[in-house]
Structures are given as C-alpha cells and as structure tokens.
Design a protein around this motif. Structure first.
Motif, mmCIF file in Angstrom:
data_model
loop_
_atom_site.group_PDB
_atom_site.id
_atom_site.type_symbol
_atom_site.label_atom_id
_atom_site.label_comp_id
_atom_site.label_asym_id
_atom_site.label_seq_id
_atom_site.Cartn_x
_atom_site.Cartn_y
_atom_site.Cartn_z
ATOM 1 N N THR A 237 0.834 -1.243 0.068
ATOM 2 C CA THR A 237 0.152 -0.067 -0.155
ATOM 3 C C THR A 237 0.832 1.096 0.100
ATOM 4 O O THR A 237 1.934 1.050 -0.020
ATOM 5 C CB THR A 237 -0.751 0.159 1.181
ATOM 6 O OG1 THR A 237 -0.131 0.068 2.265
ATOM 7 C CG2 THR A 237 -1.920 -1.199 1.329
ATOM 8 N N SER B 163 0.793 5.707 1.314
ATOM 9 C CA SER B 163 -0.123 6.883 2.027
ATOM 10 C C SER B 163 0.882 7.760 1.933
ATOM 11 O O SER B 163 2.045 7.904 2.050
ATOM 12 C CB SER B 163 -0.258 6.398 3.372
ATOM 13 O OG SER B 163 1.161 5.880 4.225
ATOM 14 N N GLN C 162 -5.461 8.472 -2.448
ATOM 15 C CA GLN C 162 -6.261 7.433 -2.845
ATOM 16 C C GLN C 162 -6.779 7.644 -4.265
ATOM 17 O O GLN C 162 -7.091 8.665 -4.593
ATOM 18 C CB GLN C 162 -7.556 7.252 -2.186
ATOM 19 C CG GLN C 162 -7.690 5.747 -1.555
ATOM 20 C CD GLN C 162 -8.860 5.377 -0.903
ATOM 21 O OE1 GLN C 162 -9.471 6.438 -0.347
ATOM 22 N NE2 GLN C 162 -9.137 4.206 -0.558
ATOM 23 N N CYS D 48 5.310 10.352 -0.039
ATOM 24 C CA CYS D 48 4.490 9.048 -0.283
ATOM 25 C C CYS D 48 5.388 7.810 0.284
ATOM 26 O O CYS D 48 6.281 7.691 0.156
ATOM 27 C CB CYS D 48 4.210 8.810 -1.629
ATOM 28 S SG CYS D 48 3.407 7.297 -1.900
#
Ligand SMILES: *[C@@H]1O[C@H](CO)[C@@H](O)[C@H](O)[C@H]1NC(C)=O
Length: 214
Positions: free
Chosen positions: A39, A41, A47, A85
């Motif tokens: 993933t 974030s 998103q 990120c």
C-alpha cells in the motif's frame, strides 16, 4: 533525452536479529523473500492516484504515481513545495538466515530554474525495528540542463539481513518513506519535480535454511 542517474550504496539495514556469518555451503533455497501485498500513503499519493504491480515471482513491485508532484515559485503555495509518499510492503520471509539487497529505482521529471534546489529523500525501515533507519538523498541544483526540464533517475541499494527462527517463516513490513522538497534562493524563480514511478526489488537474495517447514 539525457537522464540523471545517482547510485547510492547505503549502509546495511538489519531486520530482526542480524548475524554476520553465512553457514555451510547449502544451495540457496528458491524460497525467497516475497512481497505479499503493498500500500502507499501520504499527500504525494492520495487514494486513486497510485497503481501497483507485483511480478509473478513476487520479488519486484512497481508503483505508478499520478499526483507525486512538487512546485515552487510565483503562483504556488507553501504546501506545494514538499510532498511525501510512504510505501508499505508486506513481506513473507522464509525461516532461517536471509540476506537480500533492497534495490529501488525512482523515475521522474525535474524542471528547475537557477536558484531552486530539489531534494529527494528515501528512508527505509522495518516496522519491527522502526528505530533502525537508512536514508538516501539526492539533490538537483537548478539551472543548466534543468532550466528547460529533463527526466531523472534515483537508484538506491540497501542491504538487509535477517534471522527468522520460526521454521515456517514470518511476515514483516518494509516501509519506504519518499519525500521531495524544493527550496529557493530567488523568489521569482520557479521549479517543479515529480516522481512518476518507483520500483522496489529484492535482488541478490541468499537464503540459508537450517530447518525445513513441515
Ligand atoms: C531570479 O529568477 C528569475 C527567473 O528565473 C531570473 O530572471 C533572475 O535573473 C533571477 N535573479 C537572480 C538574482 O538570480
């Protein structure tokens, strides 16, 4: 197009209990460290702006970024100057001693007028041992070829070692916090840097297992 390549060999980053000895000449096992899932974030990868692709052998992961972009200069705001990120890789380790090089490659675009400096930081750490971090950093000074814009490549090589005492292996999370920051010594100069993709690969894996999983 010219491209800008920086290779960094970072100091060793240990996972779990590091040891310095590789034993007994066993044939390397085919059970490499593998990437189960991943993933991302951070404000550089909201998103819906990230794509991920894991290779069939689950040792190479590629992210694509649509919004990992920084800007500085007239008409921009402070918040545009720095974006991050963070990548989270869920890993499966075979039991035994494992050595691997985490090799990351980042591609992007930079267009920086004279007086602008762009810096790309990558901090690697495992969730099990968050205090042990390895940070690499690459800077681009504006002006010259960067005045009109060009692609760049940043490459990192981070050695890791682990001992997993469970014969069936264990899972762990590797985090890579990537941040791009722009600074300026000339308020009328402008610039931008993007990170368009990141590839994280487990290369040069050496695995010595002393206890097969039943
Ligand atoms: C500041 O940047 C502007 C725009 O690039 C340029 O025209 C000017 O010459 C620069 N000033 C200095 C002192 O470098």
């Amino acid at each position: 197009m010219k491209s800008f390549v920086v290779a960094l060999l970072a100091p060793a980053l240990a996972v779990a209990n590091p040891i310095g000895i590789i034993s007994d000449g066993d044939v390397p096992s085919p059970n490499d460290i593998s990437i189960i899932s991943a993933t991302a974030s951070g404000n550089g990868c909201p998103q819906g702006t990230v794509t991920t692709n894991i290779s069939p052998d689950r040792t190479v992961l590629t992210f694509g970024f649509d919004a990992f972009q920084t800007y500085i200069g007239p008409g921009t705001v402070m918040a545009d100057r720095s974006k991050n990120c963070q990548l989270h890789l869920n890993l499966k380790y075979p039991g035994g001693f494992q050595f691997a090089v985490v090799e990351s490659t980042y591609h992007g675009y930079a267009q920086l007028e004279e007086g602008i400096t762009g810096t790309f930081y990558s901090t690697y750490y495992f969730s099990q041992d968050a205090a042990a971090t390895t940070t690499t950093q690459t800077s681009i000074q504006g002006g010259g070829i960067w005045e009109t814009g060009d692609v760049y490549t940043k490459q990192d090589q981070v050695p890791t070692a682990s001992v997993i005492w469970s014969p069936c292996g264990a899972t762990g999370i590797l985090n890579v916090n990537n941040r791009i920051a722009l600074t300026s010594s000339n308020s009328s100069a402008s610039g931008q840097i993007s990170d368009d993709d990141a590839t994280v690969a487990f290369t040069q894996q050496i695995h010595v297992s002393w206890q097969p999983c039943k």
